[in-house]
Scaffold this active site. Structure first.
Site, short mmCIF file in Angstrom:
data_model
loop_
_atom_site.label_atom_id
_atom_site.label_comp_id
_atom_site.label_asym_id
_atom_site.label_seq_id
_atom_site.Cartn_x
_atom_site.Cartn_y
_atom_site.Cartn_z
N ARG A 64 97.75 18.26 1.87
CA ARG A 64 98.59 17.10 2.16
C ARG A 64 99.97 17.50 2.60
O ARG A 64 100.52 18.46 2.09
CB ARG A 64 98.79 16.24 0.90
CG ARG A 64 97.57 15.89 0.18
CD ARG A 64 97.92 15.27 -1.18
NE ARG A 64 96.80 14.49 -1.60
CZ ARG A 64 96.64 13.21 -1.32
NH1 ARG A 64 97.58 12.56 -0.69
NH2 ARG A 64 95.56 12.57 -1.68
N HIS A 442 99.51 1.42 6.53
CA HIS A 442 100.65 2.12 7.12
C HIS A 442 101.57 1.19 7.89
O HIS A 442 102.78 1.24 7.76
CB HIS A 442 100.16 3.21 8.08
CG HIS A 442 99.64 4.42 7.37
ND1 HIS A 442 98.62 5.17 7.85
CD2 HIS A 442 100.01 4.98 6.20
CE1 HIS A 442 98.38 6.16 7.01
NE2 HIS A 442 99.21 6.06 6.00
N ARG A 563 139.22 -11.06 20.09
CA ARG A 563 139.25 -10.87 21.56
C ARG A 563 139.62 -12.20 22.20
O ARG A 563 138.79 -13.10 22.31
CB ARG A 563 137.88 -10.43 22.07
CG ARG A 563 137.46 -9.02 21.62
CD ARG A 563 136.06 -8.73 22.15
NE ARG A 563 135.69 -7.33 22.11
CZ ARG A 563 134.86 -6.79 21.20
NH1 ARG A 563 134.35 -7.53 20.24
NH2 ARG A 563 134.55 -5.50 21.27
N GLY A 766 139.64 1.75 19.81
CA GLY A 766 138.62 0.97 20.54
C GLY A 766 137.56 1.95 20.99
O GLY A 766 137.58 2.47 22.10
N THR A 767 136.64 2.21 20.09
CA THR A 767 135.71 3.32 20.33
C THR A 767 134.63 2.99 21.36
O THR A 767 133.93 3.88 21.79
CB THR A 767 135.07 3.78 19.01
OG1 THR A 767 134.63 2.63 18.30
CG2 THR A 767 136.06 4.56 18.18
N CYS A 831 137.99 -0.61 15.79
CA CYS A 831 137.41 -1.94 16.04
C CYS A 831 136.28 -1.90 17.06
O CYS A 831 135.80 -2.93 17.49
CB CYS A 831 138.50 -2.92 16.47
SG CYS A 831 139.29 -2.43 18.01
C1 PEP Z 1 136.58 -1.09 22.37
O1 PEP Z 1 136.73 -0.73 23.52
O2 PEP Z 1 136.12 -0.38 21.48
C2 PEP Z 1 136.93 -2.47 21.99
C3 PEP Z 1 136.84 -2.86 20.73
O3 PEP Z 1 137.27 -3.32 22.98
P1 PEP Z 1 136.20 -4.05 23.92
O4 PEP Z 1 134.86 -3.78 23.37
O5 PEP Z 1 136.58 -5.48 23.92
O6 PEP Z 1 136.46 -3.37 25.22
#
Ligand code: PEP
Ligand code: MG
Length: 868
Positions: A64, A442, A563, A766-767, A831
């Protein structure tokens, strides 16, 4: 399990290191393994008093998989290893001798040839299923167990023939050859397609490798006094206490989970017809099984998924693992285990997957819609994974994947029986329905782990794969038509059913009193434990008063991103906004902005009040303006007519604003520096709203955020305009405390962050854009490329979902360190969408951020992650 006194057939474990070595250098692994295996086998033989490969009473073993993180059904197992024709009579004696003993021995050998052929040598299933079907038809019986000895002997000859034809060599009748080959096949299954897909879906590292457990066989197929089953120590769908599982008498391991025979319930109260449950048929073993379940739970502090076999009345436990569970069950189990004193709240927090909390917020079937659908009810199966789902019927996984990828709407994967091969299709399906299989099959287990609504064992369902249609309840539906399943009741309906808010959301919106919802009680209890322990703050991305209220009820400590452009979607507001964009000069823009001001002010006031006393980060206008412009000449002319503007002027202005790369164009703070009147209007709306909120008795705390800064001067000049407006608005009265900060979403901003920070109060990463610009991957167009990269292992994760530690993370680190060095009071947050992703939350904490901000429904998961 052996050490805590659970009855486990003896065996030994080949560790994951050997698997890893096997992946790198199979020969070295074989050489190291051979002598160790020999020694371990000898000890096992002594303990059992049986010898491997012996004639009179042979030792048989199961081989197993045992991965460090359980992957139900994704890895391979081979049973009955060690059978040879010479040992057949010895084995028959173990099966009680006589005709039934002979049938038992043949049954074991058939299983070995089929499983070994399939798992070790990849022999096509039809090699075995076709002759079996013929033998059953000829004898007029339903299961191989009912075949007479001669028919079984003929079938075995057909299996061996088929094996030899498919592989070009006879079936290996040397037990040691079987054992080595089976071990290598289990190692190899770690790299098998379904295991790899499952690891991707659940974020399990590829380099862990699997262990292999070699265990003395015990037999559930010696007759009606034997059985095999799978059970959970609690209900994995609801978390309700008590054994929950299924069994089959006169059967072996895989049959229960493979979904080929529909098994019977373990517990008497879940059994229909009566007398058929494990509790009634094997009362002593049932009592012992319940005791074992409690012992294992107490030992592991978690719900267990247990595989067991009864051989001639005696219970053996073959395997236990952490039970996969739904979000609702996870919550209930965590709270119950704390109340039972088995775990601490710390442990409870670690036990609940933050992502699974989303299931408690996902829509359920609308009560009225569900009632109205009653005449369309086709059948009822077993409720295996709660929640309601409507979607287009897809009869295989590949179709489900293709339709989901090209946006044909939600799909419902409908299969005859559940197979782990379907994992990719299950992951994209809105719901899963199968005709056969039990609640521990499963697919049911995997669906629960994925949080997908699931109905299994719907026996009235007939699927015609050739004609691409299904029938049930006297109706026929073609693939692609709509179907609905209720994974909480097991009901299947033709057509779609409207959904409504989940119980937890109803409580949050005030539609249901908290006291009437046990789910809410547990939800808020877990979140309060999380709140006490969190190591990083959690805010919400919210653009409307409703979202703000919901986010706060779900525990948000403020708004990290509002926003403002979202306030202009649709209707009159869009019209006014378009007037502003299309105005040819400043005077025209100011007129349009004056019309927008009251709307913004009103929204801001409501949001500030909904978040009373907590910070609300309001971002200045950000997006490329073309997103708001009429598309095509027809829409442009319609707008011109509504707005009373010359259509030619409108078309000309649209042409003028066209950009080749809008995402890199006139957006963010650039827009405001080109047209400062936009900043003035928005700042005025914020401060006037704050003044109104204070006059209404509130404690507003606005933070004004400047998007897309890359040059320190951009931030400084924008701030100057904002501060001037504040002076005007608060002139002659008590000023309201506010902050001004910037987003860090252009790589240059991260690199010159020290100079930006000097004049500001906060940074918010603003990732989304920072990832887009760091990788040079368009946010809007690269989903299929990224999927390909992840599938091929070029990227480990989608960087738009999970923060890229090496690149984007490095930029954040630079910005955070140089920003804080220049301005020790600088507040740091994130954010982008990553704020709701548990692994990214952990990275943000590591990078020293003060808070993450996530969309309202992801706030609870982020809080849990922040505590973990
Ligand atoms: C970002 O760019 O991460 C962001 C939060 O701004 P938006 O998504 O509105 O461009
Ligand atoms: Mg952005």
């Amino acid at each position: 399990m052996t050490r805590i006194g659970v009855p486990v057939p003896p065996g030994f474990t080949i560790t994951t290191e050997v698997c890893a070595l096997h992946g790198r250098d199979p020969r070295a692994a074989r050489e190291q393994l051979a002598p160790a295996l020999e020694g371990a086998l000898r000890r096992l033989e002594e303990e059992q008093g049986r010898r491997f490969g012996e004639r009179t009473d042979p030792l048989l073993v199961s081989v197993r998989s045992g991965a460090p993180v359980s992957m139900p059904g994704m890895m391979d197992t081979v049973l009955n290893v060690g059978i040879t024709p010479a040992a057949r009579s010895g084995l028959a004696a173990r099966g009680g001798g006589g005709e039934s003993g002979a049938r038992f021995a043949l049954d074991c050998e058939l299983r070995l040839v089929e499983m070994f052929g399939d798992v070790v040598r990849g022999v096509p299933p039809a090699t075995f299923t076709a002759p079996r079907r013929r033998a059953l038809a000829a004898a007029g019986v339903l299961h191989a167990r009912a075949l007479p000895v001669e028919a079984l002997e003929e079938l075995l000859a057909a299996f061996r023939d088929g094996y030899a034809r498919a592989t070009g060599e006879p079936f290996p009748d040397d037990p040691l050859v079987q054992l080595h080959a089976a071990i290598e096949a289990v190692f190899a299954s770690w790299e098998g397609g379904r295991a790899v897909t499952y690891r991707r879906l659940h974020g399990i590292p590829d380099d862990l490798g699997t262990a292999v457990n070699v265990q003395a066989m015990v037999f559930g197929n010696t007759g009606e006094r034997s059985a095999t089953g799978v059970c959970f120590s609690r209900d994995p769908a609801t978390g309700e206490p008590g054994l929950y599982g299924e069994y089959l008498s006169d059967a072996q391991g895989e049959e229960v989970v493979a979904g080929t025979r529909t098994p019977l319930p373990v517990r008497r109260d879940l059994a229909a017809p009566t007398g058929e449950s494990f509790e009634e048929r094997f009362p002593a073993a049932y009592i012992e099984l319940a005791r074992v379940g409690e012992k294992l739970e107490a030992h592991y502090g978690d719900i267990q998924d247990i595989e067991f076999t009864v051989e001639e009345g005696r219970l053996h436990i073959l395997q236990t693992r952490r039970g996969q569970r739904t979000g609702a069950a996870a919550l209930r189990i965590a709270c119950d285990l704390v109340d039972e004193g088995l775990i601490t709240p710390d442990r409870a927090i670690r036990q609940v997957d933050p992502l699974s909390l989303g299931q408690l917020l996902a829509p359920i079937f609308d009560t009225a819609g569900r009632a109205a659908a009653e005449p369309r009810r086709l059948a009822r199966g077993l409720a295996a994974g709660p929640g309601g789902a409507s979607g287009r019927i897809a009869l295989d996984a590949a179709t489900a994947v293709a339709w989901a990828a090209n946006g044909r709407g939600p799909v419902l994967l409908v299969r005859d029986e559940t197979s782990p091969e379907d994992i990719a299709g299950m992951a994209v399906a809105a719901g899963i329905l199968t005709a056969r299989g039990g609640a521990t099959s499963h697919a049911a287990v995997v669906a629960r782990g994925l949080g997908v609504p699931c109905v299994v064992g719907c026996e009235a369902l007939r699927i015609d794969e050739e004609e691409r249609r299904l029938s049930a309840g006297g109706r026929r539906l073609a693939e692609g038509e709509w179907l609905s399943i209720d994974g909480s009741s097991g009901d299947v309906f033709a057509g779609a059913i409207e959904t409504m808010d989940s119980e937890v959301l109803q409580v949050i919106d005030g539609a249901l009193p908290p006291a009437e919802s046990p789910a809410w009680g547990r939800f808020s209890r877990l979140l309060s434990w999380a709140g006490e322990r969190r190591r990083i703050g959690v805010r919400a991305n919210a653009d409307t008063p409703l979202d703000a209220r919901r986010a706060r009820a779900l525990g948000a400590e403020g708004i990290g991103l509002c926003r403002t452009e979202h306030m202009f979607f649709g209707g009159e507001r869009l019209l006014a906004f378009r007037r502003m964009i299309l105005a040819g000069d400043e005077a025209g823009r100011r007129r349009a902005l004056a019309a927008l001001l009251p709307w913004q002010r009103d929204d801001f006031r409501q949001i500030l009040l909904a978040m009373d006393g907590l910070p609300v980060t309001i971002r200045l206008l950000d997006p490329p303006l073309h997103e708001f412009l009429p598309r095509g000449d027809e829409e442009a002319d319609r707008f011109a007519a509504e707005a009373g503007i010359d259509p030619r002027a409108v078309r000309a202005r649209i042409e003028e604003t066209r950009e080749a790369n809008p995402m890199l164009g006139i957006r963010g703070c650039r827009l405001g520096l080109l047209y400062p009147e936009i900043i003035e209007m928005q700042a005025r709306a914020v401060f006037e709203a704050a003044r109104e909120a204070r006059d209404a008795g509130g404690h507003p705390f606005p933070e004004v955020m400047v998007p897309l800064v890359g040059i320190p001067e951009e931030a400084l000049r924008t701030r100057r305009i904002i501060d001037q407006v504040a002076l005007q608005v608060f002139a002659g009265g008590e000023p309201i405390h506010y902050l001004v900060g910037t987003m860090i979403e252009v790589p240059r901003a991260a690199l010159v962050a020290g100079r930006i920070a000097a004049g500001l109060d906060f940074f918010s990463f603003g990732t989304n854009d920072l990832t887009q610009m760091t990788f040079g991957f368009s946010r809007d167009d690269t989903a299929s490329l990224i999927r390909h990269y992840v599938d091929e292992g070029i990227l480990a994760d989608d960087p738009f979902s999970t923060l890229d530690r090496d690149g984007v993370g490095a930029l954040i680190r630079i910005a955070a360190e140089s920003g804080r060095a220049a301005n020790p009071a600088l507040e740091l947050g994130i954010c982008g969408e990553h704020g709701g992703d548990p692994r990214s939350v952990a990275l943000c904490r590591e990078l020293g951020l003060d808070y993450v901000s996530a969309s309202p429904l992801r706030v609870p998961g982020a809080r849990l992650a922040a505590a973990r």
